[in-house]
Design a protein around this motif. Structure first.
Motif, PDB file in Angstrom:
ATOM      1  N   LEU A 312      13.011  38.562  -0.187  1.00  0.00           N
ATOM      2  CA  LEU A 312      12.877  37.524   0.658  1.00  0.00           C
ATOM      3  C   LEU A 312      13.078  38.237   2.268  1.00  0.00           C
ATOM      4  N   ARG A 313      12.879  39.334   2.390  1.00  0.00           N
ATOM      5  CA  ARG A 313      13.176  39.903   3.729  1.00  0.00           C
ATOM      6  C   ARG A 313      12.533  39.723   4.862  1.00  0.00           C
ATOM      7  N   PHE A 314      10.960  39.097   4.238  1.00  0.00           N
ATOM      8  CA  PHE A 314      10.197  38.618   5.335  1.00  0.00           C
ATOM      9  C   PHE A 314      10.291  37.410   5.970  1.00  0.00           C
ATOM     10  N   LEU A 339      29.174  32.042   1.080  1.00  0.00           N
ATOM     11  CA  LEU A 339      28.079  32.608   1.359  1.00  0.00           C
ATOM     12  C   LEU A 339      27.210  32.636   0.232  1.00  0.00           C
ATOM     13  N   ALA A 340      27.742  32.794  -1.024  1.00  0.00           N
ATOM     14  CA  ALA A 340      26.993  32.760  -2.269  1.00  0.00           C
ATOM     15  C   ALA A 340      26.409  31.527  -2.363  1.00  0.00           C
ATOM     16  N   LYS A 341      26.897  30.361  -2.183  1.00  0.00           N
ATOM     17  CA  LYS A 341      26.485  28.918  -2.391  1.00  0.00           C
ATOM     18  C   LYS A 341      25.191  28.676  -1.418  1.00  0.00           C
ATOM     19  N   ILE A 342      25.522  29.134  -0.106  1.00  0.00           N
ATOM     20  CA  ILE A 342      24.471  29.210   0.789  1.00  0.00           C
ATOM     21  C   ILE A 342      23.429  29.642   0.379  1.00  0.00           C
ATOM     22  N   ARG A 343      23.478  31.106  -0.102  1.00  0.00           N
ATOM     23  CA  ARG A 343      22.149  31.608  -0.403  1.00  0.00           C
ATOM     24  C   ARG A 343      21.532  31.109  -1.636  1.00  0.00           C
ATOM     25  N   ALA A 344      22.170  30.719  -2.733  1.00  0.00           N
ATOM     26  CA  ALA A 344      21.695  29.962  -3.821  1.00  0.00           C
ATOM     27  C   ALA A 344      20.925  28.954  -3.439  1.00  0.00           C
ATOM     28  N   LEU A 346      19.458  28.288  -0.277  1.00  0.00           N
ATOM     29  CA  LEU A 346      18.331  28.757   0.542  1.00  0.00           C
ATOM     30  C   LEU A 346      17.094  29.338  -0.519  1.00  0.00           C
ATOM     31  N   VAL A 347      17.488  30.161  -1.259  1.00  0.00           N
ATOM     32  CA  VAL A 347      16.684  30.689  -2.323  1.00  0.00           C
ATOM     33  C   VAL A 347      15.961  29.589  -3.111  1.00  0.00           C
ATOM     34  N   LYS A 348      16.572  28.498  -3.476  1.00  0.00           N
ATOM     35  CA  LYS A 348      16.038  27.466  -4.093  1.00  0.00           C
ATOM     36  C   LYS A 348      14.922  26.859  -3.461  1.00  0.00           C
ATOM     37  N   ARG A 349      15.483  26.547  -1.846  1.00  0.00           N
ATOM     38  CA  ARG A 349      14.403  25.817  -1.177  1.00  0.00           C
ATOM     39  C   ARG A 349      13.321  26.564  -0.954  1.00  0.00           C
ATOM     40  N   ILE A 350      13.690  27.855  -0.551  1.00  0.00           N
ATOM     41  CA  ILE A 350      12.398  28.831  -0.270  1.00  0.00           C
ATOM     42  C   ILE A 350      11.110  28.630  -1.176  1.00  0.00           C
TER      43      ILE A 350
END
Length: 628
Positions: A312-314, A339-344, A346-350
C-alpha cells in the motif's frame, strides 16, 4: 571556505529547463512548494527537539514561515525557523535528485506542457519550481545546533555556487530574484490569494512581514491549524485537494480521500489519499512508505515501515496517533502494539473503500487497478491475513478482451468440463494475445488470463487455487482440453489428423534424434489448431517466462530444456510425417527439425543461439522447395 562553483546533476539541468520554460502557466504553485518545504523543515526540528531541546534554544520553539517582499528590488523571500541545512545537505538536496528512475523520468519529458505537467505530477519538482518565476535564487541556511551558515546561489542554467554565509539563527531563507513576468509575486494581494488557495491547511503560521504595504504589522495568511483535526463538514474539496498536494508533493488529483477519526482502545485520526497517477518511484527496491506519522499533531516520521504494508506504499497522507509517547524513537516503533492496531484498522479501511469503488464504479476502479494493481498483487503474495480481500479486488485482462475482470467473473464463465483457471505470463499483453499457445483455448471459447507483472510469477503458485479451482499455466504441461465442452464448433475435436498416427510417431522420433538434448521431449499438441509447433515447459518444470526473468537477473545460470509440441493436423507436419514414413533418416528431416525448433523459439520472442545455422537451413529448404 571560499566560494565553490558546482554543476547540477545532468538530469536536474534538463528538469530545470523544462520547469522554467514550459510550465509557466502553472507558475503560482512555486509558492506552494516552497511553503511546503518550509513546513516540513519545521516539523522535522519539532521532532528532533523532543529529545534534544537545545536545538530550539537558537530562535525559540515557536515555529513560523515568513514571506518578505521588496518591490523595489523585485524579490520575494520565504523563510522558516526549521531544522536548516549543512553544506552537504545543500548539495544533496538542491544539486541532485537522488531518486530511482530519474534518468527515465527526464527522458520522458517532451517539452509539451500538458504532457509534462502529468509527468511532473508523478515526480514532483519541489524547490526547483522557484525557477519558473525567478531569474536567480539564493538559499541562506543554518543547521539547528551548528554555528556555520551557507549560501547557495544559482540562475538555474547548469551551475550553482556555495559560499560561507551569515544567519543569526537556525533555519532557511529562499530569496527569489523575480523575472519581469513574475513581478506579480511581489504583491501582497497576490501572495494572500495563493496562500489561501494552496496552503491554508499548513499547521505552521505563514506570516507576511509588514502586512500589505510592507511597513505595517505582520499579517498571518493561513488558518495555521492541522487540517486533519477539523471536522469533515468544515473542510472543502479544494482544501482536501491542496493538502494532498502538500503532503504528497504531487501535482495530480487525489482519486480517493479517506478522512476519519477512530476512538476506543486505540485513538487516532487518518487523512489518507490514493493518487490518480502512479508515483514515479513506486517500484524502487526500498519500497518506502509515504504516510507521515504524527503524535498529538507533532510530526514524528515520514518513513514508518510499521504504519502500512509495503503493497500500500502508493497511499499518501498522515496518521495522527493519540496513544503513542511524543518522544518515541523510530526503533521503538518496531513491533509496537499500538501501531500494530492502527495498521490493522488502516488496512481494513483502505481495502473496504476500494471494494466500494470496485462495486459501484467499476470503470474508475479499472483505472486505479491499471496504475496500482501490480502493488496490490504483492499483497496477495505477502499478506495472508487479507489475501481473500485482495483476491476479490484483483482484476485481470484476458486473451480476447482488454476489459478487466475479477476471478469471480472468470469462474462464473468457465466452460462445462473446465476444472482450472488458465493463465499465461509474459512481459506484454499484446504479444501474449498472439501466442500459438492460445489457439486450442480460443477454439473452445475458454478464457485465458494474461499476467504481465513480474509478481505474477510468485503469487499465482503461492496461492494455487481460487474457489477450489487450480491455476494452470497454458505454457506448461498438457493443455487438458479434451474434457472441455466449448460453445464453438468443436474444430479441434472433430478435425482428423492429416497424417496417420504411425507416420506422426516416425516424425517425432526423427525430431527427437535431430534435436537431442536441446529439447526435453517432442509430443503431439492438444493446444495447437493453426500453428505447426510451440514450446512448453514440462508439468513439473519452471514456467517458461519465469526462467527467462530469473536468467535475465542473474538468478538462474541455465534454463531447463522444454518440450516441443507439434500439431498433427497441420499440413506441414503432415508432409513431414510422410517424409519420415518413407525414410526416417532423410537428412532434410534433420534440417526441418531444427527449423521447427527455431520457429518455436522465435514465436517465444527469443534470440536464436545460431542465426547463421538457421539461415543456412532456411536457404536449403527454400532451394529444395523451389526445385520441386
Amino acid at each position: 571556505m571560499s566560494k565553490e562553483k558546482l554543476s547540477f546533476q545532468a538530469e536536474v539541468g534538463k528538469l530545470l529547463d523544462i520547469v522554467a520554460h514550459s510550465l509557466y502557466s502553472h507558475s503560482e504553485v512555486f509558492l506552494r512548494e516552497l511553503v511546503s518545504n518550509a513546513s516540513d523543515a519545521c516539523d522535522k526540528l519539532r521532532y528532533e527537539a523532543l529529545t534534544r531541546p537545545e536545538l530550539t534554544a537558537d530562535g525559540g520553539a515557536d515555529f513560523r514561515i515568513a514571506l518578505t517582499v521588496d518591490a523595489d528590488k523585485g524579490t520575494l523571500s520565504v523563510s522558516d525557523n526549521g531544522i536548516g541545512m549543512t553544506r552537504d545537505d545543500l548539495i544533496s538536496n538542491l544539486g541532485t535528485i537522488a531518486r530511482s528512475g530519474t534518468s527515465a523520468f527526464v527522458e520522458n519529458l517532451s517539452g509539451d506542457e500538458n504532457k509534462d505537467v502529468s509527468l511532473i505530477g508523478q515526480f514532483g519538482v519541489g524547490f526547483y519550481s522557484a525557477f519558473m518565476v525567478a531569474r536567480k535564487v539564493e538559499v541562506t541556511t543554518r543547521k539547528a545546533g551548528e554555528d556555520a551558515a551557507w549560501v547557495w546561489t544559482s540562475d538555474g542554467r547548469g551551475e550553482f555556487t556555495i559560499d560561507d554565509g551569515k544567519r543569526e539563527t537556525r533555519g532557511t531563507t529562499v530569496t527569489l530574484h523575480l523575472k519581469k513576468e513574475g513581478k506579480e509575486f511581489a504583491e501582497a494581494a497576490r501572495l494572500r490569494q495563493i496562500i489561501k488557495k494552496y496552503s491554508d491547511h499548513i499547521a505552521v503560521p505563514i506570516v507576511l512581514i509588514g502586512g500589505a504595504d510592507g511597513k505595517g504589522e505582520d499579517e498571518t495568511l493561513n488558518s495555521a491549524s492541522a487540517l486533519w483535526a477539523r471536522s469533515k463538514s468544515e473542510i472543502t474539496a479544494d482544501q482536501y485537494k491542496e493538502f494532498y498536494h502538500h503532503v504528497a508533493h504531487a501535482f495530480d488529483e487525489p482519486w480517493l480521500t479517506l478522512h476519519n477519526s477512530v476512538e476506543g482502545v486505540v485513538a487516532y485520526t487518518n487523512l489518507l489519499y490514493v493518487p490518480t497517477t502512479r508515483p514515479f518511484d513506486i517500484f524502487h527496491p526500498e519500497r518506502k512508505q509515504h504516510v507521515k506519522l504524527y503524535v498529538k499533531k507533532v510530526f514524528i516520521t515520514d518513513d514508518c515501515e510499521e504504519l502500512l504494508p509495503t503493497y500500500l506504499r502508493f497511499v499518501r497522507g498522515i496518521v495522527d496517533a493519540e496513544d503513542l509517547p511524543l518522544n518515541i524513537s523510530r526503533e521503538m516503533l518496531q513491533h509496537n502494539p499500538v501501531l500494530a492496531k492502527i495498521r490493522a484498522g488502516l488496512v481494513k479501511r483502505i481495502l473496504g473503500e476500494l471494494k466500494k469503488k470496485a462495486d459501484k464504479i467499476p470503470d474508475e476502479y479499472a483505472t486505479f487497478w491499471k496504475a496500482f494493481g501490480a502493488l496490490m498483487k504483492e499483497g496477495i503474495y505477502e499478506d495472508f491475513q487479507h489475501r481473500d480481500d485482495l483476491l476479490a479486488l484483483a482484476r485481470f485482462r484476458t486473451a480476447d478482451s482488454d476489459a478487466l475482470i475479477s476471478l469471480a467473473d472468470y469462474t462464473s464463465r468457465m466452460k462445462k468440463g473446465q476444472d482450472a483457471i488458465y493463465y499465461m505470463t509474459g512481459d506484454d499483453a499484446g504479444a501474449l494475445s498472439r501466442s500459438p499457445h492460445l489457439e486450442g483455448f480460443r477454439a473452445k471459447g475458454v478464457e485465458v488470463l494474461l499476467l504481465t507483472d513480474p509478481v505474477d510469477e510468485f503469487w499465482v503458485p503461492n496461492i494455487g487455487v481460487f474457489e477450489e479451482k487450480p491455476f494452470k499455466s497454458i505454457t506448461r504441461g498438457g493443455a487438458d482440453l479434451g474434457s472441455i465442452k466449448g460453445d464453438k464448433a468443436e474444430e479441434s475435436d472433430k478435425k482428423k489428423d492429416a497424417a496417420e498416427d504411425g507416420a506422426v510417431d516416425m516424425l517425432i522420433a526423427a525430431i527427437k534424434l535431430a534435436l537431442g538434448e536441446d529439447v526435453k521431449d517432442v509430443r503431439r499438441s492438444e493446444r495447437l489448431t493453426d500453428s505447426a509447433v510451440c514450446l512448453v515447459a514440462d508439468e513439473n518444470d519452471m514456467d517458461v517466462h519465469l526462467q527467462k526473468m530469473l536468467k535475465m537477473h542473474g538468478q538462474l545460470e541455465a534454463t531447463t530444456p522444454r518440450v516441443l509440441e507439434i500439431n498433427p493436423g497441420h499440413k506441414l507436419i503432415g508432409k513431414l510425417s510422410s517424409m519420415a514414413e518413407k525414410d526416417v533418416n532423410d537428412p532434410a528431416l534433420a534440417d526441418m527439425a531444427h527449423l521447427l525448433f527455431d520457429q518455436a523459439r522465435i514465436l517465444e520472442g527469443e534470440a536464436l543461439p545460431d542465426a547463421a545455422a538457421f539461415a543456412q537451413r532456411m536457404t536449403r529448404a527454400l532451394e529444395k522447395g523451389l526445385a520441386s
